[in-house]
Design a protein around this motif. Structure first.
Motif, PDB file in Angstrom:
ATOM      1  N   ASP A 181       0.797  -1.228   0.000  1.00  0.00           N
ATOM      2  CA  ASP A 181       0.000   0.000   0.000  1.00  0.00           C
ATOM      3  C   ASP A 181       0.824   1.271   0.000  1.00  0.00           C
ATOM      4  O   ASP A 181       0.279   2.365  -0.235  1.00  0.00           O
ATOM      5  N   THR A 182       2.136   1.186   0.277  1.00  0.00           N
ATOM      6  CA  THR A 182       2.959   2.387   0.178  1.00  0.00           C
ATOM      7  C   THR A 182       3.015   2.909  -1.256  1.00  0.00           C
ATOM      8  O   THR A 182       3.428   4.055  -1.486  1.00  0.00           O
ATOM      9  N   SER A 183       2.580   2.096  -2.204  1.00  0.00           N
ATOM     10  CA  SER A 183       2.557   2.544  -3.605  1.00  0.00           C
ATOM     11  C   SER A 183       1.649   3.756  -3.807  1.00  0.00           C
ATOM     12  O   SER A 183       1.870   4.549  -4.727  1.00  0.00           O
ATOM     13  N   VAL A 184       0.639   3.922  -2.938  1.00  0.00           N
ATOM     14  CA  VAL A 184      -0.270   5.066  -3.099  1.00  0.00           C
ATOM     15  C   VAL A 184       0.422   6.376  -2.762  1.00  0.00           C
ATOM     16  O   VAL A 184      -0.065   7.454  -3.133  1.00  0.00           O
ATOM     17  N   LEU A 185       1.562   6.312  -2.073  1.00  0.00           N
ATOM     18  CA  LEU A 185       2.267   7.540  -1.690  1.00  0.00           C
ATOM     19  C   LEU A 185       2.932   8.216  -2.873  1.00  0.00           C
ATOM     20  O   LEU A 185       3.476   9.320  -2.730  1.00  0.00           O
ATOM     21  N   ASN A 186       2.874   7.588  -4.045  1.00  0.00           N
ATOM     22  CA  ASN A 186       3.431   8.239  -5.231  1.00  0.00           C
ATOM     23  C   ASN A 186       2.658   9.507  -5.582  1.00  0.00           C
ATOM     24  O   ASN A 186       3.181  10.385  -6.261  1.00  0.00           O
ATOM     25  N   VAL A 187       1.419   9.633  -5.068  1.00  0.00           N
ATOM     26  CA  VAL A 187       0.617  10.830  -5.373  1.00  0.00           C
ATOM     27  C   VAL A 187       1.173  12.074  -4.697  1.00  0.00           C
ATOM     28  O   VAL A 187       0.844  13.195  -5.097  1.00  0.00           O
ATOM     29  N   ILE A 188       2.007  11.892  -3.655  1.00  0.00           N
ATOM     30  CA  ILE A 188       2.646  13.056  -3.027  1.00  0.00           C
ATOM     31  C   ILE A 188       4.154  13.034  -3.319  1.00  0.00           C
ATOM     32  O   ILE A 188       4.950  13.638  -2.613  1.00  0.00           O
ATOM     33  N   SER A 189       4.521  12.301  -4.382  1.00  0.00           N
ATOM     34  CA  SER A 189       5.897  12.271  -4.904  1.00  0.00           C
ATOM     35  C   SER A 189       6.909  11.610  -3.986  1.00  0.00           C
ATOM     36  O   SER A 189       8.090  11.973  -3.978  1.00  0.00           O
ATOM     37  N   VAL A 190       6.471  10.629  -3.199  1.00  0.00           N
ATOM     38  CA  VAL A 190       7.422   9.793  -2.455  1.00  0.00           C
ATOM     39  C   VAL A 190       8.059   8.836  -3.457  1.00  0.00           C
ATOM     40  O   VAL A 190       7.354   8.112  -4.165  1.00  0.00           O
ATOM     41  N   THR A 191       9.377   8.811  -3.501  1.00  0.00           N
ATOM     42  CA  THR A 191      10.074   8.031  -4.531  1.00  0.00           C
ATOM     43  C   THR A 191      10.214   6.567  -4.126  1.00  0.00           C
ATOM     44  O   THR A 191      11.317   6.026  -4.011  1.00  0.00           O
TER      45      THR A 191
END
Length: 265
Positions: A181-191
């Motif tokens: 679920d950390t994949s959803v953090l791409n919306v705030i540009s977490v690499t």
């Protein structure tokens, strides 16, 4: 240049690994760090919330403490319901952009990611801990109270060591869920891994090949985590056999010889 491009699926897979393997591994490292740290902090939050939610209130409890307990219970219940009832991707947007808009806090994307994963995991773990505490026989709690222990001493020394063994599978499940679920953090540009994969796929427009590699990396991480957690579960469960201590006082009847195995074949 075009003549040097791969023409087969596995040719593209090898090409992607050669070109972007290091970037994908760095993204996987960020994913693991977010998942592990977020799960650990979430477990601590869940333990605290779960313990407070099980604080007993009796007729002898002071009126002021009863009111305070109800307020705290309401706050914790609201926290659990809100974070279990909203998607993590929405929580990430609210925390990252809301911190600046409402509180004028310039929060980094990574800090927002750690915060979101931690409080989200804490909400789920709070209910897990509460269920684990309830599953322990009430007689043990009553016995601890009878010898003068307060609620928190009872939790720390009697109930939680047993409850922790019962909730270990759920802790492991939360870790595996967080890895994905950390994949959803791409919306705030977490690499993290998904962000790195999306960037690599956009260069040559080879989305299938890139995300095939990404899928394999995610599977390796979750499979390794599940095997490692299964190992810890077995260690916590202990052996099916045990031995009597080689002390004559351990068996005053003299029925069993020293080093007799019990409980096993």
């Amino acid at each position: 240049m075009a003549a040097d491009m791969p023409t087969t699926f596995f040719g593209w897979v090898v090409f992607i690994i050669n070109q972007y393997g290091s970037a994908l591994l760095q993204g996987a490292g960020v994913t693991l760090m977010l998942a592990i740290v977020g799960t650990l902090i979430g477990c601590i939050i869940g333990l605290l919330v779960g313990i407070v939610q099980t604080v007993p209130v009796t007729e002898r409890t002071n009126t002021g403490l009863k009111i305070l307990n109800k307020i705290v219970q309401f706050i914790f219940a609201a926290y659990v319901e809100i974070f279990r009832g909203t998607p993590m991707i929405v929580q990430a947007m609210v925390v990252y952009y809301g911190s600046m808009a409402v509180f004028d806090i310039d929060m980094s994307a990574m800090l927002a990611g750690f915060l979101v994963v931690s409080v989200n995991t804490g909400a789920y773990m709070a209910e897990t801990v509460r269920g684990g505490i309830i599953s322990i026989d009430k007689g043990q709690t009553e016995a601890a109270m009878a010898i003068g222990m307060n609620h928190f001493q009872t939790m720390y020394t009697v109930v939680l060591p047993q409850a922790l063994k019962n909730i270990m599978p759920q802790i492991g499940n939360n870790l595996i869920i967080n890895i994905k679920d950390t994949s959803v953090l791409n919306v705030i540009s977490v690499t993290e891994l998904y962000f790195a994969s999306k960037s690599a796929a956009g260069v040559y427009y080879r989305y299938f090949e890139v995300f095939f590699v990404t899928c394999v990396i995610y599977f390796i991480m979750t499979f390794a985590a599940s095997r490692l957690l299964r190992y810890f579960e077995k260690r916590m469960a202990g052996s099916a056999d045990y031995q009597l201590v080689g002390d004559p006082m351990a068996d005053p009847t003299g029925i069993f010889p020293n080093n007799t195995k019990m409980g096993g074949k």
